[in-house]
Design an enzyme around this catalytic site. Structure first.
Site, mmCIF file in Angstrom:
data_model
loop_
_atom_site.group_PDB
_atom_site.id
_atom_site.type_symbol
_atom_site.label_atom_id
_atom_site.label_comp_id
_atom_site.label_asym_id
_atom_site.label_seq_id
_atom_site.Cartn_x
_atom_site.Cartn_y
_atom_site.Cartn_z
ATOM 1 N N HIS A 45 -16.502 -56.865 55.317
ATOM 2 C CA HIS A 45 -17.174 -56.539 54.067
ATOM 3 C C HIS A 45 -18.485 -55.807 54.343
ATOM 4 O O HIS A 45 -18.982 -55.767 55.466
ATOM 5 C CB HIS A 45 -17.424 -57.811 53.259
ATOM 6 N N GLU A 47 -21.654 -56.308 53.662
ATOM 7 C CA GLU A 47 -22.811 -57.024 54.187
ATOM 8 C C GLU A 47 -22.701 -57.224 55.697
ATOM 9 O O GLU A 47 -23.691 -57.089 56.430
ATOM 10 C CB GLU A 47 -22.944 -58.394 53.501
ATOM 11 N N CYS A 72 -19.540 -62.731 48.904
ATOM 12 C CA CYS A 72 -18.467 -63.694 48.665
ATOM 13 C C CYS A 72 -18.780 -65.029 49.335
ATOM 14 O O CYS A 72 -19.525 -65.107 50.321
ATOM 15 C CB CYS A 72 -17.139 -63.145 49.156
ATOM 16 N N CYS A 81 -19.130 -64.009 53.297
ATOM 17 C CA CYS A 81 -20.332 -63.230 53.615
ATOM 18 C C CYS A 81 -21.637 -63.981 53.338
ATOM 19 O O CYS A 81 -22.609 -63.841 54.075
ATOM 20 C CB CYS A 81 -20.333 -61.924 52.820
ATOM 21 N N THR A 193 11.380 -38.549 32.740
ATOM 22 C CA THR A 193 10.537 -37.639 33.513
ATOM 23 C C THR A 193 11.002 -37.564 34.957
ATOM 24 O O THR A 193 11.037 -36.491 35.562
ATOM 25 C CB THR A 193 9.065 -38.097 33.464
ATOM 26 N N ASP A 197 12.202 -33.791 35.656
ATOM 27 C CA ASP A 197 11.215 -33.043 36.436
ATOM 28 C C ASP A 197 11.352 -33.249 37.937
ATOM 29 O O ASP A 197 10.838 -32.438 38.717
ATOM 30 C CB ASP A 197 9.790 -33.443 36.023
ATOM 31 N N LEU A 201 4.926 -36.834 42.871
ATOM 32 C CA LEU A 201 3.764 -37.681 42.563
ATOM 33 C C LEU A 201 2.906 -37.941 43.794
ATOM 34 O O LEU A 201 2.304 -39.011 43.934
ATOM 35 C CB LEU A 201 4.217 -39.016 41.943
ATOM 36 N N GLY A 300 6.299 -38.714 30.129
ATOM 37 C CA GLY A 300 6.609 -37.693 29.131
ATOM 38 C C GLY A 300 6.315 -38.183 27.725
ATOM 39 O O GLY A 300 5.556 -39.137 27.507
#
Length: 364
Positions: A45, A47, A72, A81, A193, A197, A201, A300
């Site tokens: 984390h 910190e 945390c 932490c 879609t 199509d 993505l 869509g």
């Protein structure tokens, strides 16, 4: 705190299901001696990284630590932490916002105060909340933050009469969408879609990590040859269906041995509505349970209309291109909106230039 926010922002799209967090440490004379940010889920984390970056640990005595989110107090994939900070020699801790999650929610602050550390909470709190709006939303609701993207002509069409919807928006707008893909946990499309199509993505127009890809296919009838099921990112694809029999067959061990097109992604089984469609609320609950806290929907006409009509959209990103098409496929089904919709209070609405397009952002 501004610097801590800048550091945290560097990990956008990489920390989920954890929040983004930045940390800065100043010595007793106000000089910068350490900084860090949480780079990825499962790693140290902010910190801890900031404390480790201080070359001379004696400088920590009497120092001030600035962090965007309460340290945390629980042990997860990494140690808590707050106890580490409490033992570090830091005299004062300035916190952008309290962590509202059930595992923390003030416990980190309590640990610091009981260790004799001066604690200040709520510095630049609005900016800290904005930084982690998706995580905060999912923490509070148990649902992912839903952003619906629509690209349409100035007169409200998203495709030509023949169904071609490519390149309505300009290149700058498309780059913006690819950046959103890289920053959100997943991108979602509906069955129509996906079939019409055949999208990938993926993130291509900007640099960034590839998101999960979600396909809503209730009857599980989409062909396995589609890009979402056969390209290099197949394992990032999630199929959402109500068809238990077909879903179980997809991951049959013998099928894996016998078929080269065996699906290597994830299948999520959800409830079926009385009219034969996927229960979207159940689907979103299941996705959030899997740590997917933000979804960009590039569906869509049908999916967009259903989501808006049922008040399931948290942010609408509407690209309006400077074209008049006169005919074609409308971006929304007005009858469906009228059938389900209840008046919604908008939190905000703003216009932003996007190349030759205009982007209308609506927060519900």
């Amino acid at each position: 705190m501004t610097r801590a926010l800048q550091l945290a922002e560097q990990a956008r799209g990489l920390t989920s299901p954890n929040p983004m967090v930045g940390c800065v440490i100043l010595d007793s004379q106000g000089q910068l001696i350490g900084e860090g940010y949480h780079a990825r889920a499962g790693e140290d984390h902010a910190e801890i990284i900031a404390l480790h970056s201080v070359e001379d640990s004696s400088l920590l005595k009497g120092s001030t630590l600035y962090v965007t989110l309460e340290p945390c107090s629980h042990i997860g994939k990494t140690p808590a932490c707050a106890p580490v900070v409490a033992r570090s020699g830091v005299r004062r801790v300035v916190i952008g916002m309290q962590d509202p999650s059930s595992k923390v929610n003030g416990q980190g602050i309590r640990i610091l105060k009981e260790s004799g550390i001066e604690v200040e909470v709520g510095v630049m709190q609005e900016a800290c909340e904005k930084l982690n709006e998706y995580w905060l939303f999912a923490t509070a609701t148990g649902l992912p933050f839903i952003t619906l993207k629509i690209a349409q002509s100035a007169d409200g069409y998203l495709a030509n009469p023949d169904g071609d919807s490519k390149w309505i928006s300009c290149e700058e707008s498309r780059k913006t969408v690819h950046r959103w893909r890289s920053e959100m946990d997943a991108v979602m499309v509906g069955r129509q879609t996906a079939e019409i199509d055949n999208p990938s993505l993926t993130v291509r127009l900007v640099e960034g990590r590839q998101p999960r890809r979600i396909v809503l296919d209730g009857p599980l009838q989409l062909p396995s040859s589609l890009n979402l099921f056969s390209d290099a990112y197949e394992e990032k694809t999630i199929l959402v269906t109500w068809n238990r029999e077909k879903a179980e067959a997809l991951h049959d061990p013998m099928l894996k041995l016998l078929q080269s097109d065996y699906f290597r992604g994830e299948v999520i089984l959800v409830d079926r509505t009385p009219d034969g469609h996927i229960d979207l609320h159940h689907a979103f609950k299941e996705l959030a349970h899997r740590g997917i806290y933000s979804i960009l929907i590039e569906g869509g006409q049908q999916l967009s209309s259903v989501l808006l009509s049922r008040n399931m959209v948290d942010r609408l990103q509407l690209f309006i291109a400077p074209y008049l098409m006169g005919n074609g496929l409308r971006s929304l089904v007005v009858d469906r909106l009228g059938e389900y919709a209840h008046p919604q209070r908008l939190r905000s609405m703003r216009w932003t230039p996007s190349g030759i397009d205009q982007l209308l952002t609506i927060d519900f």
